[in-house]
Write a protein that holds these residues in place. Structure first.
Motif, PDB file in Angstrom:
ATOM      1  N   ASP A 256       1.014  -1.040  -0.410  1.00 46.27           N
ATOM      2  CA  ASP A 256      -0.066   0.009  -0.018  1.00 46.27           C
ATOM      3  C   ASP A 256       0.785   1.096   0.377  1.00 46.27           C
ATOM      4  N   TYR A 275      -5.695  -0.131  -2.802  1.00 49.80           N
ATOM      5  CA  TYR A 275      -6.905   0.425  -2.673  1.00 49.80           C
ATOM      6  C   TYR A 275      -7.501   1.620  -3.189  1.00 49.80           C
ATOM      7  N   TYR A 280      -8.430   4.658   2.799  1.00 44.45           N
ATOM      8  CA  TYR A 280      -7.413   3.564   2.651  1.00 44.45           C
ATOM      9  C   TYR A 280      -5.670   5.430   2.371  1.00 44.45           C
ATOM     10  N   ARG A 381     -15.107   5.647  -1.985  1.00 41.98           N
ATOM     11  CA  ARG A 381     -14.281   4.593  -3.231  1.00 41.98           C
ATOM     12  C   ARG A 381     -14.746   5.096  -4.199  1.00 41.98           C
TER      13      ARG A 381
END
Length: 396
Positions: A256, A275, A280, A381
């Motif tokens: 990440d 992500y 995130y 998202r």
């Protein structure tokens, strides 16, 4: 001119050699340079074990002569456990440890290589060469090269790239996700770290790095509420001398974000955006900054990874600091005592109370409730990659 009898004389001789290195041919200074070189060589032969000697004995002798303790050596080898393993002979020095000991302590490379240098076991052809080439890391000449061509030049290409990026693998922090999964290919991870270092080196902030504090980490978290908070956060860190670059993960890697050290001690942060969620993005960015605040970067050895205990400890410290600077546990528990029963109203209220973006709180509730469908519309998202793609696109 006198014999070199101790380390102080040795240091003076090395300094004088540096002064004379550009002396014109045929001058008296060149004669002095040649004599000093012979004296230095003789001193090194007598005071440092020859390469066949175990590296552990080389270091023990050096420590004895220079009155250094294992605690002193942890600064150069990365951690107390690494010092213990090297000194008891259960672990060889890594290439980066050899470089650090040679550059910073002046120990001859030949004395440190001893048995088998780790570099000899590096499989340069195991790096994701084609993927690295397609990303332009090896220049236009190799942009469309075949694996066969790249493999035949692998050592030259990758080692040169590491040198150009001034990457210090011995001072690297990386985060490989919060969910369990298959292990990543270590060469894919190192390729990602190399690219982070190169992109950061190519986009250095004008400001020198002078450290970052807990209060600045808190200010960074509060930027999440701003409309262009993600961009403002990167600018905020640049103003403190810390470059942040977006580098997509490589195939066969699961990462990440991470911190690499470049440019003489400057930390640089890489984000993969693995992500595509705002929560995130913020957690990963703040997590990496927390490692810098906690001074974890200097301790971490990416070549070996930390011992599981040490790794768990630094991850816990970073997570705890991020939590304290974003949504402190006492405030979370007061407003949402039962995460599984959290309501939209309580999530919004908690975000307002902590002065952070609602996505951060929604993500925290999902994690604590272990329910990732809950408040899924609030985590942002699909709102990160497109944002940065728009920022990086040329103006019409």
């Amino acid at each position: 001119m006198k014999p070199i009898r101790d380390h102080a004389d040795y240091e003076k001789a090395l300094a004088r050699i540096e002064e004379l290195i550009s002396a014109p041919e045929g001058s008296p200074e060149v004669d002095e340079l040649e004599v000093l070189a012979i004296l230095v060589e003789k001193f090194e032969e007598g005071h440092y074990p020859i390469p066949e000697a175990p590296v552990s004995e080389v270091l023990k002798l050096f420590m004895e002569e220079n009155i250094l303790t294992p605690k002193d050596m942890a600064k150069y080898l990365g951690s107390a456990s690494a010092v213990s393993k090297v000194l008891n002979g259960s672990k060889d020095l890594t290439v980066n440890q050899i470089r650090i000991l040679s550059n910073e302590l002046g120990i001859p490379l030949a004395a440190l290589v001893g048995g088998t240098a780790e570099e000899s076991s590096v499989n340069w052809q195991a790096f994701p060469l084609v993927e690295m080439a397609r990303r332009g890391l090896f220049g236009e000449k190799y942009l469309r090269a075949t694996y066969k061509t790249l493999a035949s030049n692998a050592r030259e290409l990758v080692a040169g790239l590491i040198g150009d990026a001034r990457l210090d693998f011995a001072s690297t922090r990386l985060r490989q996700g919060i969910r369990p999964g298959p292990a990543s290919d270590p060469y894919a991870i190192k390729a990602w770290l190399v690219e982070v270092a190169k992109r950061a080196q190519d986009n250095l902030p004008a400001q020198p790095y002078k450290g970052i504090s807990r209060s600045e980490l808190s200010s960074l978290a509060h930027l999440s509420k701003k409309q262009n908070g993600m961009l403002l956060a990167i600018g905020y860190l640049a103003d403190r001398g810390i470059p942040v670059v977006i580098v997509p993960q490589y195939k066969k890697s699961k990462i990440d974000g991470g911190v690499v050290v470049i440019d003489g001690g400057r930390p640089a942060i890489g984000l993969s955006l693995r992500y595509d969620r705002k929560d995130y993005f913020w957690f990963t960015l703040l997590h990496e900054v927390a490692h810098i605040v906690c001074d974890h970067v200097k301790d971490y050895l990416a070549d070996d990874l930390l011992d599981p205990e040490d790794l768990e400890k630094v991850e816990r410290e970073a997570n705890e600091l991020v939590e304290a600077m974003t949504v402190p546990a006492e405030i979370f528990n007061a407003i949402i005592p039962d995460p599984e029963a959290a309501t939209l109203e309580s999530v919004i209220r908690l975000a307002q109370e902590c002065d952070v973006d609602v996505s951060i709180v929604a993500g925290r509730v999902q994690y604590k409730a272990n329910e990732y469908r809950k408040f899924s519309r609030l985590v942002g998202r699909g709102r990160v990659r497109a944002f940065f793609e728009a920022e990086q696109s040329p103006a019409e």
